[in-house]
Design an enzyme around this catalytic site. Structure first.
Site, PDB file in Angstrom:
ATOM      1  N   SER A   1     -52.004 -26.372  38.946  1.00 47.63           N
ATOM      2  CA  SER A   1     -51.682 -26.723  40.334  1.00 47.63           C
ATOM      3  C   SER A   1     -50.248 -26.404  40.734  1.00 47.63           C
ATOM      4  O   SER A   1     -49.910 -26.510  41.917  1.00 47.63           O
ATOM      5  CB  SER A   1     -51.973 -28.208  40.570  1.00 47.63           C
ATOM      6  OG  SER A   1     -53.358 -28.446  40.494  1.00 47.63           O
TER       7      SER A   1
ATOM      8  N   GLU B   1       0.780  -1.231   0.000  1.00 48.80           N
ATOM      9  CA  GLU B   1       0.000   0.000   0.000  1.00 48.80           C
ATOM     10  C   GLU B   1       0.818   1.291   0.000  1.00 48.80           C
ATOM     11  O   GLU B   1       0.354   2.311  -0.493  1.00 48.80           O
ATOM     12  CB  GLU B   1      -0.941   0.001   1.221  1.00 48.80           C
ATOM     13  CG  GLU B   1      -2.005  -1.076   1.186  1.00 48.80           C
ATOM     14  CD  GLU B   1      -2.980  -0.876   0.025  1.00 48.80           C
ATOM     15  OE1 GLU B   1      -3.416   0.267  -0.209  1.00 48.80           O
ATOM     16  OE2 GLU B   1      -3.285  -1.874  -0.665  1.00 48.80           O
TER      17      GLU B   1
END
Length: 692
Positions: A329, A55
């Protein structure tokens, strides 16, 4: 006159969060931007050299910009070489890192970029620039920054990359989309670009001529979608995200704040929960039958495991957290605990006769098959899940106190509102989730103290600051009231409706629950270290029936799933005992029944149509809403009987004045909790056809 911007682009610095299982090491999921910032010192020199060679070869010598580079970029574009871009690394960083600079192609933007790059070069070190660049640049495959790129392309951390692998990442920067997963001509181009980077490293002196000749194109790891979750993973992620939101973490923070989130989920137990359901439920189980499981640590409130449903059932809600189903229950222990905390004891007698007339009820409230138990103590009432006894107890203690206990035990107030006005409130007309029910029962295992249920243990932010979740602790009932409640619930598993859940190496307390027409079937139970709730229901709110197993009740498949999970979860764990109950009502007024005989109190009155309570073939067989099958014989040696049932199944009755679930209450599938007519035909034992 062109200042360096004082803010950065969110996309340049955003760092996704990593979510871990409770061990803090095993990754559960990754959320948000795939970027893990890394110090420059941890990036191998050959990786840095490769990026610089590809780069910006003059990076350490230029002033942040390169006029030659710009001219070379034009020439490279014309000739097709494309080895280097026209911008320096500093210029690329400025463009992608600072706010106020767009990606548009214009002379004004380029000139501004050059000026800022020059000022950055004068005020920042080259190493700082390179570090930010390597953490900012996009490498393809959803990876931002060199560390995420190393994981995405080669399945390893950046400090483990070889020269060839580092050179490939440098090559990718130019065309990340094309080189992310190259094939055919793109693969040829990728090889050519990689070789150009290797050659450039030789030209800059980063590699010797021999090293250049020795390097070979690396093997790329097959790409995968970032953060892809399967099975229960999505359910876990949903619950973690929801809790983080409640605790003040925005979605933006979760996706870009670089958080380290440690959950309460135990990977082994999560697997065990799913396996327990798969092992117990037959292949013939209809897809509309949904099963949920939730396991909560009583001492901490941590949800250590859950099962949210099959993969093909993933939708708007899961079976453990989101689906709210009538408790039936399983709600009775909250009534029992409220009574024991308000001056009652285990020897207290309540009216178990049928029907029971209550001033606030329009119609008499009956028991299953009109069966009367007479004046029975609270242990027998719990063991046999006698509806009229709990309605009478609720009237005596006050339904407001029952609601207070349930709410303090973790059941949200909005799910209880409007229900306590009905005499049948103690029978479980309120809807709860499996997590809420497991969390509620964990209160009894934790000596009457409820620890807030939660799924997040700790959160560490991007700066390393760690916050540990401190759950809210609520004193629900006294320690003795909790111990007595636990004792009564132990009898359910030893001699009552929950024998299929017995663990032979340790004590268990629990409660079955079966609502109107078996639309919701539950087993909730616990040992001192872990509370677990299992529920089954249908997405269309119809009767839960399994081919070959018949209509289901809480003491059947739900209890078997509970036992299968707990057997795995408690393997190797120390055996802990429950606290001793009060002597009053324990030794003086109650003793466990003889094996092989029916469970009844001495003052109970048998129904007129039954001559022998110990005869499993006597009495009516019609199904009654809102209760549980009771056992009329002692459990067999293996505790399973026929499909985990012993003797004749019975189901308590949901009285006619019982309310339906409020329409504004959090719901599971549509029409949940709807009152329906009684079903008069069922397979009493729920066992597969052809068995004895």
């Amino acid at each position: 006159m062109t200042p360096i911007p004082d803010s950065t682009q969110k996309s340049a610095t955003a760092e996704g969060s990593v979510i871990y299982y409770r061990d803090g090491r095993t990754v559960l999921a990754r959320q948000g931007v795939d970027r893990r910032n890394v110090e420059l010192a941890k990036v191998p020199k050959h990786v840095r050299d490769a990026v610089i060679a590809a780069e910006n070869r003059s990076f350490y010598n230029d002033g942040g910009v390169s006029l030659k580079g710009t001219a070379r970029a034009v020439w490279s574009t014309v000739t097709g070489q494309q080895l280097q871009g026209g911008s320096t690394i500093t210029q690329q960083l400025v463009r992608n890192y600072y706010s106020g600079l767009s990606q548009e192609r214009s002379v004004t933007r380029k000139f501004k970029e050059i000026l800022i790059a020059m000022k950055v070069d004068q005020s920042k070190s080259k190493d700082w620039v390179l570090e930010q660049y390597l953490n900012t640049i996009y490498f393809g495959r959803g990876a931002n920054g060199v560390q995420s790129a190393a994981r995405a392309y080669f399945g390893k951390d950046v400090d483990k990359l070889t020269v060839a692998e580092g050179a490939y990442l440098a090559a990718v920067i130019q065309q990340p989309s094309r080189f992310a997963d190259p094939e055919g001509a793109d693969l040829d181009a990728a090889r050519s670009r990689w070789q150009a980077v290797i050659n450039a490293m030789g030209q800059t002196g980063a590699l010797s001529r021999q090293q250049v000749a020795a390097e070979r194109f690396p093997v790329l790891k097959a790409p995968k979608k970032p953060f892809e979750l399967k099975g229960q993973g999505q359910y876990m992620l949903d619950q973690v995200t929801a809790e983080l939101n409640r605790r003040g973490y925005s979605d933006e923070t979760i996706n870009s704040g670089g958080l380290k989130i440690v959950t309460t989920f135990d990977k082994k137990l999560m697997t065990a929960a799913e396996q327990a359901v798969k092992d117990v439920l037959p292949d013939s189980t209809p897809k509309k039958v949904r099963t949920g499981l939730a396991a909560v640590d009583p001492a901490t409130g941590e949800v250590v495991a859950f099962y949210g449903g099959r993969h093909d059932q993933v939708g708007d809600y899961d079976n453990a957290f989101s689906a709210k189903r009538m408790a039936g229950s399983t709600f009775k222990p909250y009534t029992l605990a409220a009574a024991l905390d308000n001056g009652f004891d285990l020897s207290t007698r309540v009216d178990g006769n049928s029907p029971l007339r209550v001033a606030s009820a329009d119609k008499p409230i009956p028991n299953d098959s009109g069966r009367s138990y007479g004046q029975i103590n609270l242990v027998s009432a719990t063991q046999n899940s006698v509806n009229t006894a709990f309605v009478d107890l609720g009237q005596k203690v006050g339904l407001d106190k029952v609601a207070e206990v349930a709410e303090a035990a973790g059941i949200p107030k909005e799910q209880l509102q409007g229900q306590q006005a009905y005499a049948t409130f103690p029978l479980g007309v309120s809807s709860v989730s499996a997590v809420q029910n497991a969390s509620g029962f964990s209160t009894f295992a934790n000596k009457g103290v409820h620890m807030e249920a939660h799924v997040v243990k700790s959160v560490t932010d991007g700066k390393g600051e760690k916050k540990t979740v401190k759950p809210v602790a609520t004193k629900v009932v006294s320690e003795q009231a909790a111990a007595d409640t636990v004792y009564a619930m132990q009898q359910v598993v030893k001699y009552g409706t929950g024998t299929a859940a017995r663990l032979y190496d340790r004590p268990v307390a629990g409660k079955t629950g079966t609502t109107d027409d078996s639309k919701n079937v539950w087993f909730n139970g616990f040992v001192p270290q872990l509370a677990v709730a299992v529920n089954m229901f249908r997405s269309d709110d119809q009767t839960v029936t399994i081919p070959g197993y018949g209509t289901q009740f809480g003491g059947q498949l739900p209890a078997q799933i509970w036992r299968a999970f707990m057997t795995e979860a408690m393997a190797g764990e120390p055996v802990e005992e429950f606290p001793e109950p009060s002597q009053y009502g324990y030794e003086s007024s109650y003793s466990p029944p003889d094996r092989g005989r029916d469970v009844r109190d001495q003052q109970s009155t048998p129904p007129a149509d039954q001559n022998d309570w110990g005869n499993p073939d006597s009495g009516p067989t019609d199904q009654q809403p809102f209760g549980d099958p009771a056992v009329t014989e002692a459990p067999t040696d293996d505790g399973s009987g026929d499909n985990g049932r012993t003797g004749r199944d019975r189901q308590d009755e949901r009285p006619q004045d019982a309310p339906t679930a409020p329409s504004d209450q959090p719901q599971g599938p549509p029409d949940e909790g709807r009152d329906t007519q009684r079903d008069t035909q069922r397979d009493n034992l729920g066992r597969p056809s052809g068995t004895g």
